[in-house]
Design an enzyme around this catalytic site. Structure first.
Site, PDB file in Angstrom:
ATOM      1  N   GLU A   1       0.830  -1.204   0.000  1.00  0.00           N
ATOM      2  CA  GLU A   1       0.000   0.000   0.000  1.00  0.00           C
ATOM      3  C   GLU A   1       0.867   1.257   0.000  1.00  0.00           C
ATOM      4  O   GLU A   1       0.566   2.228  -0.710  1.00  0.00           O
ATOM      5  CB  GLU A   1      -0.913   0.015   1.229  1.00  0.00           C
ATOM      6  CG  GLU A   1      -1.871   1.203   1.258  1.00  0.00           C
ATOM      7  CD  GLU A   1      -2.789   1.180   2.459  1.00  0.00           C
ATOM      8  OE1 GLU A   1      -4.005   1.024   2.279  1.00  0.00           O
ATOM      9  OE2 GLU A   1      -2.275   1.301   3.603  1.00  0.00           O
ATOM     10  N   ARG A   2       1.991   1.228   0.722  1.00  0.00           N
ATOM     11  CA  ARG A   2       2.870   2.413   0.772  1.00  0.00           C
ATOM     12  C   ARG A   2       3.490   2.696  -0.593  1.00  0.00           C
ATOM     13  O   ARG A   2       3.851   3.837  -0.902  1.00  0.00           O
ATOM     14  CB  ARG A   2       3.979   2.194   1.822  1.00  0.00           C
ATOM     15  CG  ARG A   2       4.842   3.454   2.082  1.00  0.00           C
ATOM     16  CD  ARG A   2       4.000   4.574   2.612  1.00  0.00           C
ATOM     17  NE  ARG A   2       4.730   5.839   2.777  1.00  0.00           N
ATOM     18  CZ  ARG A   2       4.968   6.718   1.812  1.00  0.00           C
ATOM     19  NH1 ARG A   2       4.532   6.485   0.581  1.00  0.00           N
ATOM     20  NH2 ARG A   2       5.616   7.839   2.059  1.00  0.00           N
ATOM     21  N   SER A   3       3.581   1.676  -1.428  1.00  0.00           N
ATOM     22  CA  SER A   3       4.164   1.872  -2.760  1.00  0.00           C
ATOM     23  C   SER A   3       3.205   2.560  -3.724  1.00  0.00           C
ATOM     24  O   SER A   3       3.585   2.885  -4.846  1.00  0.00           O
ATOM     25  CB  SER A   3       4.597   0.522  -3.351  1.00  0.00           C
ATOM     26  OG  SER A   3       3.482  -0.265  -3.719  1.00  0.00           O
TER      27      SER A   3
ATOM     28  N   HIS B   1       1.781   5.518  -3.070  1.00  0.00           N
ATOM     29  CA  HIS B   1       1.786   6.982  -2.888  1.00  0.00           C
ATOM     30  C   HIS B   1       3.150   7.437  -2.388  1.00  0.00           C
ATOM     31  O   HIS B   1       3.802   6.761  -1.592  1.00  0.00           O
ATOM     32  CB  HIS B   1       0.682   7.426  -1.919  1.00  0.00           C
ATOM     33  CG  HIS B   1       0.770   6.831  -0.538  1.00  0.00           C
ATOM     34  ND1 HIS B   1       1.426   7.450   0.498  1.00  0.00           N
ATOM     35  CD2 HIS B   1       0.279   5.675  -0.026  1.00  0.00           C
ATOM     36  CE1 HIS B   1       1.328   6.705   1.587  1.00  0.00           C
ATOM     37  NE2 HIS B   1       0.642   5.618   1.295  1.00  0.00           N
TER      38      HIS B   1
END
Length: 551
Positions: A285-287, A289
């Site tokens: 998920e961090r990838s 944004h």
């Protein structure tokens, strides 16, 4: 230029030259504004704190200028709704709609000028979904050298006088209307230039922080000068904080798309996310944004980075075997520009990056001040608490063009101000660098990713203490006078931002309050900062202002 002392500090400046339009800032937005004003037949002065082609648009620590737009006219409404949703209710819908409708024409225009845009070979790869977005858009990458070549040629063809390494220190007005600007030019001192219209395109306020992914000419002075002149600042508590390299090439942006292929280790060699059983889901998920957001569970990655300070990155074998196009482009750039490979040891941390808020403008880039226009990152309202990736460049293209055209239209119907001189308060602040570093330390400690009420209150008090140390002494040194003006403006801007962050006692998008970690319906209004009667007021729009005298 002739000067004459008046009293202890005031110097009389004769007008050096008149222009129809002065544009301050030479990133994408400022260059677009200068070209548009020149094409309208106006005489234009283009000022830049650094070289022409500077600021965040041409920041050397980033690997390209990403640019998105609607895939088709039918996609415009979906993009509008996505901006409003990601902005967490803090974007101005009327401004957003006007913005989105202008992206396609602006892209077509720069293509028509001959600027080459990088197109994705595998447009449907998930990495080309813009940051925080839910679907693919029309994605482009503006090639730096192509943009510089084409824009340079066009500027030289027009009546645009270029003045690099120059800084606007004061905006002059008469009867509420812009009459010019007092400018410090490296090697030539302080001069006063007259104009009928002035465009602020000075970028964000990364210079208020120690660690920042901006060039040194991104100081926040545009916001301060706009505020002093009578503009309103909006959404100043919303600023993007991004992971960037600490070593081996400091202040280089880390490609967030690579997060799903890494392990993160603290200084003691511990896996920073080992306490989370779903750590790979968090990294995936961090990838999606680049900047920090409080909205998503992936915020735990940023909290770990903040807590540890500096974090070692280790790439997994999978990235070498199945490297997506978007990430490959990044590593190709790293090798070409920084001579780094995927095998080099890297440490990262959080840096201040881009502002989502700034001077409030209308759809034509006008402000509340007659003859004053603004565009690019110095403005706010078209984004919100979070911003879709690729819209910063689009903002510069769309509103830069509009600001230039609007300023030219205004100048054509406005007479030349006949005032031949102005008075400039000539003073310096001793020990400026010590005070500036103190301000940057305060802002880095209290106003980065993790914010908290007590720390923000202490930060305001600490800024007040620094301001009390700013003893203004008469000087004849133009460089010292310019640096002192910049520091004075930065201190007041920092104080206003801290107050806005303190007033928003909730977490919303890029603004995270440790003591109020959840989104609150009670704060679903924009905070604005206004200048009234020698002081600024910070409060929720439209009328609830808390008076703050600045002395």
């Amino acid at each position: 230029m002739t000067t004459r002392w008046s009293g202890s500090r005031k110097m009389r400046l004769s007008k050096s030259k008149n222009f129809d339009v002065i544009v301050v800032g030479a990133g994408i937005a400022g260059i677009r504004a200068a070209i548009k004003a020149g094409e309208a037949g106006c005489s234009v002065l283009l000022l830049s704190g650094g070289p022409i082609f500077s600021g965040s648009s041409f920041y050397p620590g980033t690997w390209g200028l990403g640019l998105i737009g609607p895939e088709s006219p039918a996609d415009e409404e979906d993009l509008v709704q996505s901006i409003l949703k990601v902005g967490c209710g803090m974007a101005d819908e009327k401004l957003v709609r006007s913005f989105v409708s202008g992206i396609g024409p602006a892209i077509s225009e720069i293509k028509g000028m001959g600027i080459r845009l990088k197109e994705a070979k595998k447009q449907n790869e998930k990495d080309f979904i813009p940051c925080f977005d839910h679907k693919h858009r029309a994605w482009h990458g503006i090639l730096f050298e192509s943009a510089k070549e084409v824009f340079s040629k066009r500027l030289s063809e027009l009546t645009v006088e270029q003045m690099p390494f120059s800084e606007l220190l004061e905006i002059t007005k008469r009867d509420g209307q812009i009459t010019g600007g007092v400018v410090f030019q490296k090697g030539k001192g302080i001069q006063w230039f007259g104009c009928k219209a002035l465009v602020l395109a000075t970028g964000g306020y990364g210079g208020l922080f120690e660690r920042r992914l901006t060039t040194n000419d991104v100081t926040g002075m545009g916001q301060w000068l706009g505020l002093q002149s009578g503009c309103t600042l909006i959404n100043m508590e919303f600023m993007q904080m991004m992971p960037g390299y600490v070593t081996p090439c400091s202040k280089t942006i880390f490609n967030e798309k690579a997060f799903r292929f890494v392990s993160l280790y603290g200084q003691e060699g511990n896996n920073l996310l080992e306490k989370f059983p779903n750590q790979w889901e968090i990294l995936i998920e961090r990838s999606t944004h680049g900047p920090f957001t409080s909205r998503l569970p992936s915020r735990e990655v940023d909290f770990a980075l903040v807590k540890e300070g500096e974090v070692k990155v280790e790439y997994q074998p999978e990235i070498r075997n199945h490297m997506p196009e978007f990430i490959k482009t990044y590593f190709d750039w790293l090798w070409e520009q920084k001579h780094l490979t995927i095998d080099d040891e890297v440490t990262i941390s959080m840096f201040a990056h881009a502002a989502n808020g700034g001077i409030r403008i209308r759809e034509d880039a006008s402000t509340e001040v007659k003859g004053l226009f603004a565009c690019g990152e110095v403005t706010g309202g078209m984004h919100g608490a979070d911003r879709l990736g690729g819209l910063s460049t689009a903002n510069g293209l769309v509103f830069g063009g509009r600001a230039g055209k609007s300023a030219a239209d205004y100048a054509k119907r406005t007479g030349v101000d006949q005032t031949k001189y102005c008075y400039f308060d000539f003073w310096e602040i001793p020990k400026r660098e010590i005070i500036r570093k103190g301000m940057q330390t305060i802002m880095t400690g209290a106003a980065m990713v993790v914010r908290e009420g007590k720390a923000l209150t202490n930060a305001v008090e600490s800024i007040d203490t620094l301001m009390e140390r700013c003893i203004q002494k008469p000087t004849t040194d133009p460089k010292a006078a310019a640096a002192s003006r910049r520091l004075w403006g930065q201190l007041h801007l920092a104080r206003a931002i801290l107050q806005a962050e303190l007033l928003r006692s909730e977490s919303r998008g890029s603004h995270y309050r440790k003591d109020f970690p959840e989104l609150s319906a009670n704060f679903g209004r924009r905070i604005q900062i206004c200048w009234r009667e020698g002081g600024f007021r910070v409060g929720f729009e439209p009328q609830e202002f808390e008076r703050r005298e600045i002395g």
